[in-house]
Design a protein around this motif. Structure first.
Motif, PDB file in Angstrom:
ATOM      1  N   ALA A   1       8.109   7.449  32.139  1.00  0.00           N
ATOM      2  CA  ALA A   1       7.531   7.003  33.400  1.00  0.00           C
ATOM      3  C   ALA A   1       8.606   7.065  34.479  1.00  0.00           C
ATOM      4  O   ALA A   1       9.806   7.024  34.174  1.00  0.00           O
TER       5      ALA A   1
ATOM      6  N   LYS B   1      12.093   5.149  34.504  1.00  0.00           N
ATOM      7  CA  LYS B   1      12.285   4.527  33.186  1.00  0.00           C
ATOM      8  C   LYS B   1      12.838   5.549  32.205  1.00  0.00           C
ATOM      9  O   LYS B   1      12.747   6.754  32.413  1.00  0.00           O
TER      10      LYS B   1
ATOM     11  N   SER C   1       3.116  -0.422  21.783  1.00  0.00           N
ATOM     12  CA  SER C   1       2.366  -0.415  23.039  1.00  0.00           C
ATOM     13  C   SER C   1       1.111   0.452  22.992  1.00  0.00           C
ATOM     14  O   SER C   1       0.215   0.296  23.819  1.00  0.00           O
TER      15      SER C   1
ATOM     16  N   LYS D   1      -4.381   2.669  29.994  1.00  0.00           N
ATOM     17  CA  LYS D   1      -3.976   1.640  30.943  1.00  0.00           C
ATOM     18  C   LYS D   1      -3.055   2.268  31.985  1.00  0.00           C
ATOM     19  O   LYS D   1      -2.461   3.321  31.747  1.00  0.00           O
ATOM     20  N   GLN D   2      -2.925   1.596  33.104  1.00  0.00           N
ATOM     21  CA  GLN D   2      -2.045   2.114  34.146  1.00  0.00           C
ATOM     22  C   GLN D   2      -0.620   2.294  33.621  1.00  0.00           C
ATOM     23  O   GLN D   2       0.064   3.245  34.031  1.00  0.00           O
ATOM     24  N   GLU D   3      -0.203   1.424  32.744  1.00  0.00           N
ATOM     25  CA  GLU D   3       1.160   1.517  32.225  1.00  0.00           C
ATOM     26  C   GLU D   3       1.359   2.709  31.289  1.00  0.00           C
ATOM     27  O   GLU D   3       2.478   2.976  30.860  1.00  0.00           O
ATOM     28  N   ASP D   4       0.290   3.437  30.976  1.00  0.00           N
ATOM     29  CA  ASP D   4       0.424   4.672  30.200  1.00  0.00           C
ATOM     30  C   ASP D   4       0.778   5.863  31.092  1.00  0.00           C
ATOM     31  O   ASP D   4       1.039   6.962  30.580  1.00  0.00           O
ATOM     32  N   THR D   5       0.783   5.650  32.388  1.00  0.00           N
ATOM     33  CA  THR D   5       1.135   6.730  33.312  1.00  0.00           C
ATOM     34  C   THR D   5       2.566   7.207  33.065  1.00  0.00           C
ATOM     35  O   THR D   5       3.505   6.398  33.078  1.00  0.00           O
ATOM     36  N   ALA D   6       2.708   8.479  32.807  1.00  0.00           N
ATOM     37  CA  ALA D   6       4.026   9.048  32.475  1.00  0.00           C
ATOM     38  C   ALA D   6       3.884  10.548  32.273  1.00  0.00           C
ATOM     39  O   ALA D   6       2.775  11.077  32.212  1.00  0.00           O
TER      40      ALA D   6
ATOM     41  N   THR E   1      -1.766  10.500  34.494  1.00  0.00           N
ATOM     42  CA  THR E   1      -1.827   9.464  35.509  1.00  0.00           C
ATOM     43  C   THR E   1      -3.094   8.654  35.307  1.00  0.00           C
ATOM     44  O   THR E   1      -4.192   9.215  35.266  1.00  0.00           O
TER      45      THR E   1
ATOM     46  N   SER F   1      -6.351   2.728  38.632  1.00  0.00           N
ATOM     47  CA  SER F   1      -7.055   1.454  38.413  1.00  0.00           C
ATOM     48  C   SER F   1      -8.528   1.570  38.743  1.00  0.00           C
ATOM     49  O   SER F   1      -8.970   2.498  39.381  1.00  0.00           O
TER      50      SER F   1
END
Length: 123
Positions: free
Chosen positions: A40, A43, A63, A87-92, A120, A123
């Motif tokens: 990401a 990160k 995760s 989920k949004q946190e899977d964006t990478a 991407t 939401s």
């Protein structure tokens, strides 16, 4: 040498699904453990999933456990990452990697890498 090319990334809404593919050429894929990693923005690259040479053993990052599945078709020299309940946190950027020697979750163990495919999740 093994050349790896990822595909299947894109823009998806949270809760949706995507299936990534990693096509290999140059060597027989069945000789390699295969993994997916992701990075990401801002990160470090992190482990997502790994599958053994035969496909009989898989492991996942906490995760993504229960949401993602990894599989392979050695006849087609292709590895897949099915991503559900995104989920949004899977964006990478998602990368596939090949490891001749070991079934591993450490990126330093991997010999060959693809260029990545962007995922991407909105939401």
């Amino acid at each position: 040498q093994v050349q790896l090319v990822e595909s299947g990334g894109g823009l998806v809404q949270a809760g949706g699904s995507l299936r990534l593919s990693c096509a290999a050429s140059g060597r027989t894929l069945s000789n390699y453990a295969m993994a997916w990693f992701r990075q990401a923005p801002g990160k470090a690259r992190e482990f997502v999933a790994v599958i053994s040479r035969s496909g009989s053993t898989t492991s996942f990052a906490d995760s993504v456990k229960g949401r993602f599945a990894i599989s392979r078709d050695n006849a087609k020299n292709t590895v897949y990452l099915q991503m559900n309940s995104l989920k949004q946190e899977d964006t990478a950027v998602y990368y596939c990697a090949a490891n001749f020697l070991a079934y591993s979750s450490k990126d330093s163990d991997y010999d060959y890498w693809g260029r990545g495919t962007q995922v991407t999740v909105s939401s």
